[in-house]
Scaffold this motif. Structure first.
Motif, PDB file in Angstrom:
ATOM      1  N   VAL A 150       0.828  -1.171   0.056  1.00 19.30           N
ATOM      2  CA  VAL A 150       0.002  -0.004  -0.065  1.00 19.30           C
ATOM      3  C   VAL A 150       0.873   1.291   0.061  1.00 19.30           C
ATOM      4  N   GLU A 162       0.784   3.878  -2.993  1.00 16.20           N
ATOM      5  CA  GLU A 162       0.383   5.455  -2.713  1.00 16.20           C
ATOM      6  C   GLU A 162       1.387   6.294  -3.193  1.00 16.20           C
ATOM      7  N   TYR A 198      -5.761  -1.549  -1.645  1.00 16.93           N
ATOM      8  CA  TYR A 198      -6.691  -1.510  -0.904  1.00 16.93           C
ATOM      9  C   TYR A 198      -7.665  -2.933  -0.604  1.00 16.93           C
ATOM     10  N   SER A 256      -6.325  -5.245   1.477  1.00 21.12           N
ATOM     11  CA  SER A 256      -6.077  -4.743   2.695  1.00 21.12           C
ATOM     12  C   SER A 256      -7.426  -4.383   3.689  1.00 21.12           C
ATOM     13  N   GLY A 257      -8.635  -4.751   2.933  1.00 21.51           N
ATOM     14  CA  GLY A 257      -9.926  -4.712   3.350  1.00 21.51           C
ATOM     15  C   GLY A 257     -10.467  -3.380   3.319  1.00 21.51           C
ATOM     16  N   ARG A 258      -9.992  -2.462   2.480  1.00 19.18           N
ATOM     17  CA  ARG A 258     -10.480  -1.294   2.383  1.00 19.18           C
ATOM     18  C   ARG A 258     -11.117  -1.191   1.113  1.00 19.18           C
ATOM     19  N   HIS A 259     -12.306  -1.774   1.153  1.00 25.38           N
ATOM     20  CA  HIS A 259     -13.127  -1.949   0.019  1.00 25.38           C
ATOM     21  C   HIS A 259     -13.671  -0.702  -0.721  1.00 25.38           C
ATOM     22  N   ASP A 260     -14.285   0.438   0.047  1.00 25.10           N
ATOM     23  CA  ASP A 260     -14.829   1.197  -0.453  1.00 25.10           C
ATOM     24  C   ASP A 260     -13.684   2.170  -1.070  1.00 25.10           C
ATOM     25  N   GLU A 261     -12.311   2.326  -0.820  1.00 28.25           N
ATOM     26  CA  GLU A 261     -11.399   2.776  -1.653  1.00 28.25           C
ATOM     27  C   GLU A 261     -10.968   2.272  -2.590  1.00 28.25           C
ATOM     28  N   ALA A 262     -10.911   0.808  -2.573  1.00 25.44           N
ATOM     29  CA  ALA A 262     -10.678   0.051  -3.494  1.00 25.44           C
ATOM     30  C   ALA A 262     -11.538   0.214  -4.776  1.00 25.44           C
ATOM     31  N   ALA A 300     -15.375  -7.535  -1.595  1.00 23.64           N
ATOM     32  CA  ALA A 300     -16.416  -6.396  -0.992  1.00 23.64           C
ATOM     33  C   ALA A 300     -17.813  -7.022  -0.753  1.00 23.64           C
TER      34      ALA A 300
END
Length: 163
Positions: free
Chosen positions: A28, A32, A58, A61-67, A101
């Motif tokens: 990440v 980034e 993302y 890393s479980g950051r689904h909305d950002e992904a 997600a």
């Protein structure tokens, strides 16, 4: 900054290696940085690839909305650039993000598109990855389709073994 293009490509490479090593925080961080450099220096050829790679990081890393936000914006932009190089990977990784997600129907559509694109371009390695994703999606969607999922996994292994 000297050579922003080279630095962005290097960061993208570091991100890919970090993924292979299972180091998601490093992945990440590197992606980034690559994405930020591409945006700041208007590296328009690299920006979509860096963005969907960051979206993939993302998602892992479980950051689904950002992904999903990054991928929905940037994966479609890859096709007209450089003849669509890496577009298949972007579609496949977007499908993976949709599945992680909890959106298996959207994942299935993207995986099918990626597989068709990989087949039309002769991207056999990507096709193997697409078959694997299709197996994951089918297994996730319906426990009663275990044979179909296993068929996708077997075809993926077979194709990968030929490479």
């Amino acid at each position: 900054m000297d050579e922003p293009f080279s630095i962005a490509v290097a960061q993208w490479g570091i991100g890919r290696v970090a993924e292979a090593l299972g180091d998601l925080p490093q992945m990440v961080n590197a992606l980034e940085r690559a994405h930020e450099i591409c945006g700041r220096y208007r590296l328009n050829l690299l920006l979509p690839y860096g963005a969907y790679s960051l979206g993939h990081a993302y998602a892992l890393s479980g950051r689904h909305d950002e992904a999903l936000s990054l991928m929905e914006e940037w994966v479609p932009r890859c096709l007209p650039l450089a003849g669509g190089a890496n577009h298949t990977r972007g579609l496949r990784q977007w499908g993976m993000a949709q599945l992680s997600a909890g959106r298996p129907d959207a994942a299935l559509e993207l995986a099918r598109q990626a597989r068709e694109l990989s087949r039309s371009r002769g991207e056999r390695g990507e096709e193997a990855w697409c078959l694997h994703l299709l197996g994951q999606i089918v297994a996730h969607r319906d426990a009663f389709e275990a044979e179909t999922a296993e068929s996708y996994f077997e075809r993926s292994r077979s194709l990968a073994g030929e490479l």
